[in-house]
Design a protein around this motif. Structure first.
Motif, PDB file in Angstrom:
ATOM      1  N   GLU A 179       0.927  -0.958  -0.182  1.00 49.09           N
ATOM      2  CA  GLU A 179      -0.025  -0.169   0.156  1.00 49.09           C
ATOM      3  C   GLU A 179       1.004   1.135  -0.011  1.00 49.09           C
ATOM      4  OE1 GLU A 179      -3.069  -0.113  -0.596  1.00 49.09           O
ATOM      5  OE2 GLU A 179      -3.673  -1.976  -0.641  1.00 49.09           O
ATOM      6  N   VAL A 180       1.842   1.282   0.775  1.00 52.79           N
ATOM      7  CA  VAL A 180       2.875   2.356   0.728  1.00 52.79           C
ATOM      8  C   VAL A 180       3.449   2.501  -0.625  1.00 52.79           C
ATOM      9  CG1 VAL A 180       5.182   3.367   1.637  1.00 52.79           C
ATOM     10  CG2 VAL A 180       3.185   2.381   3.284  1.00 52.79           C
ATOM     11  N   ALA A 181       3.851   1.619  -1.241  1.00 61.56           N
ATOM     12  CA  ALA A 181       4.336   1.813  -2.755  1.00 61.56           C
ATOM     13  C   ALA A 181       3.362   2.071  -3.443  1.00 61.56           C
ATOM     14  CB  ALA A 181       4.946   0.241  -3.244  1.00 61.56           C
ATOM     15  N   VAL A 182       2.093   1.667  -3.381  1.00 64.45           N
ATOM     16  CA  VAL A 182       0.798   2.305  -4.221  1.00 64.45           C
ATOM     17  C   VAL A 182       1.060   3.942  -4.143  1.00 64.45           C
ATOM     18  CG1 VAL A 182      -1.680   2.131  -4.764  1.00 64.45           C
ATOM     19  CG2 VAL A 182      -0.185  -0.005  -4.667  1.00 64.45           C
ATOM     20  N   SER A 183       0.876   4.197  -2.794  1.00 66.99           N
ATOM     21  CA  SER A 183       0.684   5.545  -2.594  1.00 66.99           C
ATOM     22  C   SER A 183       1.806   6.510  -3.227  1.00 66.99           C
ATOM     23  CB  SER A 183       0.617   5.654  -0.883  1.00 66.99           C
ATOM     24  OG  SER A 183      -0.421   5.081  -0.295  1.00 66.99           O
ATOM     25  N   ASP A 184       2.995   5.961  -3.049  1.00 67.16           N
ATOM     26  CA  ASP A 184       4.057   6.527  -3.412  1.00 67.16           C
ATOM     27  C   ASP A 184       3.837   6.679  -5.047  1.00 67.16           C
ATOM     28  OD1 ASP A 184       5.262   6.804  -1.173  1.00 67.16           O
ATOM     29  OD2 ASP A 184       6.829   5.357  -1.392  1.00 67.16           O
ATOM     30  N   SER A 185       3.444   5.789  -5.645  1.00 66.91           N
ATOM     31  CA  SER A 185       3.422   5.791  -7.094  1.00 66.91           C
ATOM     32  C   SER A 185       2.146   6.879  -7.330  1.00 66.91           C
ATOM     33  CB  SER A 185       2.889   4.259  -7.820  1.00 66.91           C
ATOM     34  OG  SER A 185       2.764   4.154  -9.072  1.00 66.91           O
ATOM     35  N   ILE A 186       1.229   6.863  -6.885  1.00 68.34           N
ATOM     36  CA  ILE A 186       0.105   7.725  -7.053  1.00 68.34           C
ATOM     37  C   ILE A 186       0.463   9.082  -7.092  1.00 68.34           C
ATOM     38  CG2 ILE A 186      -2.028   8.583  -6.290  1.00 68.34           C
ATOM     39  CD1 ILE A 186      -3.019   5.426  -5.914  1.00 68.34           C
ATOM     40  N   HIS A 187       1.090   9.297  -5.882  1.00 70.04           N
ATOM     41  CA  HIS A 187       1.937  10.676  -5.624  1.00 70.04           C
ATOM     42  C   HIS A 187       2.577  11.179  -6.666  1.00 70.04           C
ATOM     43  CE1 HIS A 187       1.125  10.172  -1.040  1.00 70.04           C
ATOM     44  NE2 HIS A 187      -0.257  10.194  -1.913  1.00 70.04           N
ATOM     45  N   THR A 191      -7.112  10.028  -2.027  1.00 74.79           N
ATOM     46  CA  THR A 191      -8.036   9.772  -0.720  1.00 74.79           C
ATOM     47  C   THR A 191      -8.199   8.225  -0.573  1.00 74.79           C
ATOM     48  OG1 THR A 191      -9.092  12.064  -1.357  1.00 74.79           O
ATOM     49  CG2 THR A 191     -10.213  10.340   0.193  1.00 74.79           C
ATOM     50  N   GLU A 192      -8.244   7.576  -1.417  1.00 75.50           N
ATOM     51  CA  GLU A 192      -8.232   6.030  -1.163  1.00 75.50           C
ATOM     52  C   GLU A 192      -7.149   5.391  -0.518  1.00 75.50           C
ATOM     53  OE1 GLU A 192     -10.215   2.184  -1.511  1.00 75.50           O
ATOM     54  OE2 GLU A 192     -10.988   4.297  -1.638  1.00 75.50           O
ATOM     55  N   GLN A 193      -6.028   5.923  -0.887  1.00 68.73           N
ATOM     56  CA  GLN A 193      -4.652   5.417  -0.594  1.00 68.73           C
ATOM     57  C   GLN A 193      -4.442   5.881   1.189  1.00 68.73           C
ATOM     58  OE1 GLN A 193      -4.343   2.789  -2.740  1.00 68.73           O
ATOM     59  NE2 GLN A 193      -2.684   3.122  -1.409  1.00 68.73           N
ATOM     60  N   ILE A 194      -5.157   7.010   1.602  1.00 69.79           N
ATOM     61  CA  ILE A 194      -5.097   7.228   2.866  1.00 69.79           C
ATOM     62  C   ILE A 194      -5.842   6.120   3.768  1.00 69.79           C
ATOM     63  CG2 ILE A 194      -5.977   8.958   4.586  1.00 69.79           C
ATOM     64  CD1 ILE A 194      -5.622  11.300   2.341  1.00 69.79           C
TER      65      ILE A 194
END
Length: 176
Positions: A103-111, A134-137
């Motif tokens: 999930e952290v990797a997905v958040s980084d990618s989205i950012h 918002t979903e990644q939060i």
């Protein structure tokens, strides 16, 4: 006239490539969560298996949301090939730690995609990506809380039973 409209709406190549990478990442996450669900199911962690089956489905929905966006913008969406996923874990805690890592990797990618949108002044895609931010939060919060439960409860057999009772109750309250 139609060609003029298409040229106006076509995204920058870099944005299309970034979203296609995200589509692949979401597909890989979905497959990873299926592997986690299977690991849990075989070992009798039924609630954890249900948690990961739901997570897998959610990641698939994220993948499709991105895929449809590219199609709607008349760009080439690429159906990804998903590579190998981890199927063996040493403990239930390790499964949830891996989920948090994903999930952290997905958040980084989205950012990074949002950063690219700002770089190329792609306001429409940035607005579209706001939902994912918002979903990644929520996704990170739930994964982090699950790992924190191991710190609170421990990892003996009684604690794992308590964990199983609580895992499906973890929800993000939006800071309320």
């Amino acid at each position: 006239m139609k060609d003029i409209l298409r040229k106006h709406h076509i995204l920058k190549e870099e944005i299309v490539a970034a979203i296609n990478r995200q589509i692949k990442m979401e597909a890989h996450s979905s497959a990873g969560y299926l592997a986690m669900a299977a690991w849990c199911d075989v070992r009798g962690y039924d609630n954890s298996a249900d948690f990961f089956f739901k997570q897998s489905e959610e990641e698939r929905k994220h993948q499709l949301k991105l895929f449809h966006y590219l199609c709607d913008m008349e760009c080439d969406a690429i159906s990804p090939i998903v590579g190998e996923t981890q199927h063996d874990f040493g403990s239930l805690r390790e499964v949830f730690e891996k989920a948090l890592e994903m999930e952290v990797a997905v958040s980084d990618s989205i950012h990074e995609i949002v950063g690219d949108c700002r770089k190329y002044n792609d306001i429409a895609t940035e607005e579209f990506m706001r939902w994912f931010v918002t979903e990644q939060i929520e996704e990170e919060y739930v994964a982090r809380r699950a790992v924190e439960l191991f710190d609170v409860l421990g990892e003996d057999k009684i604690a794992l039973g308590m964990f199983e009772e609580r895992i499906l109750e973890i929800e993000y309250d939006g800071g309320n």
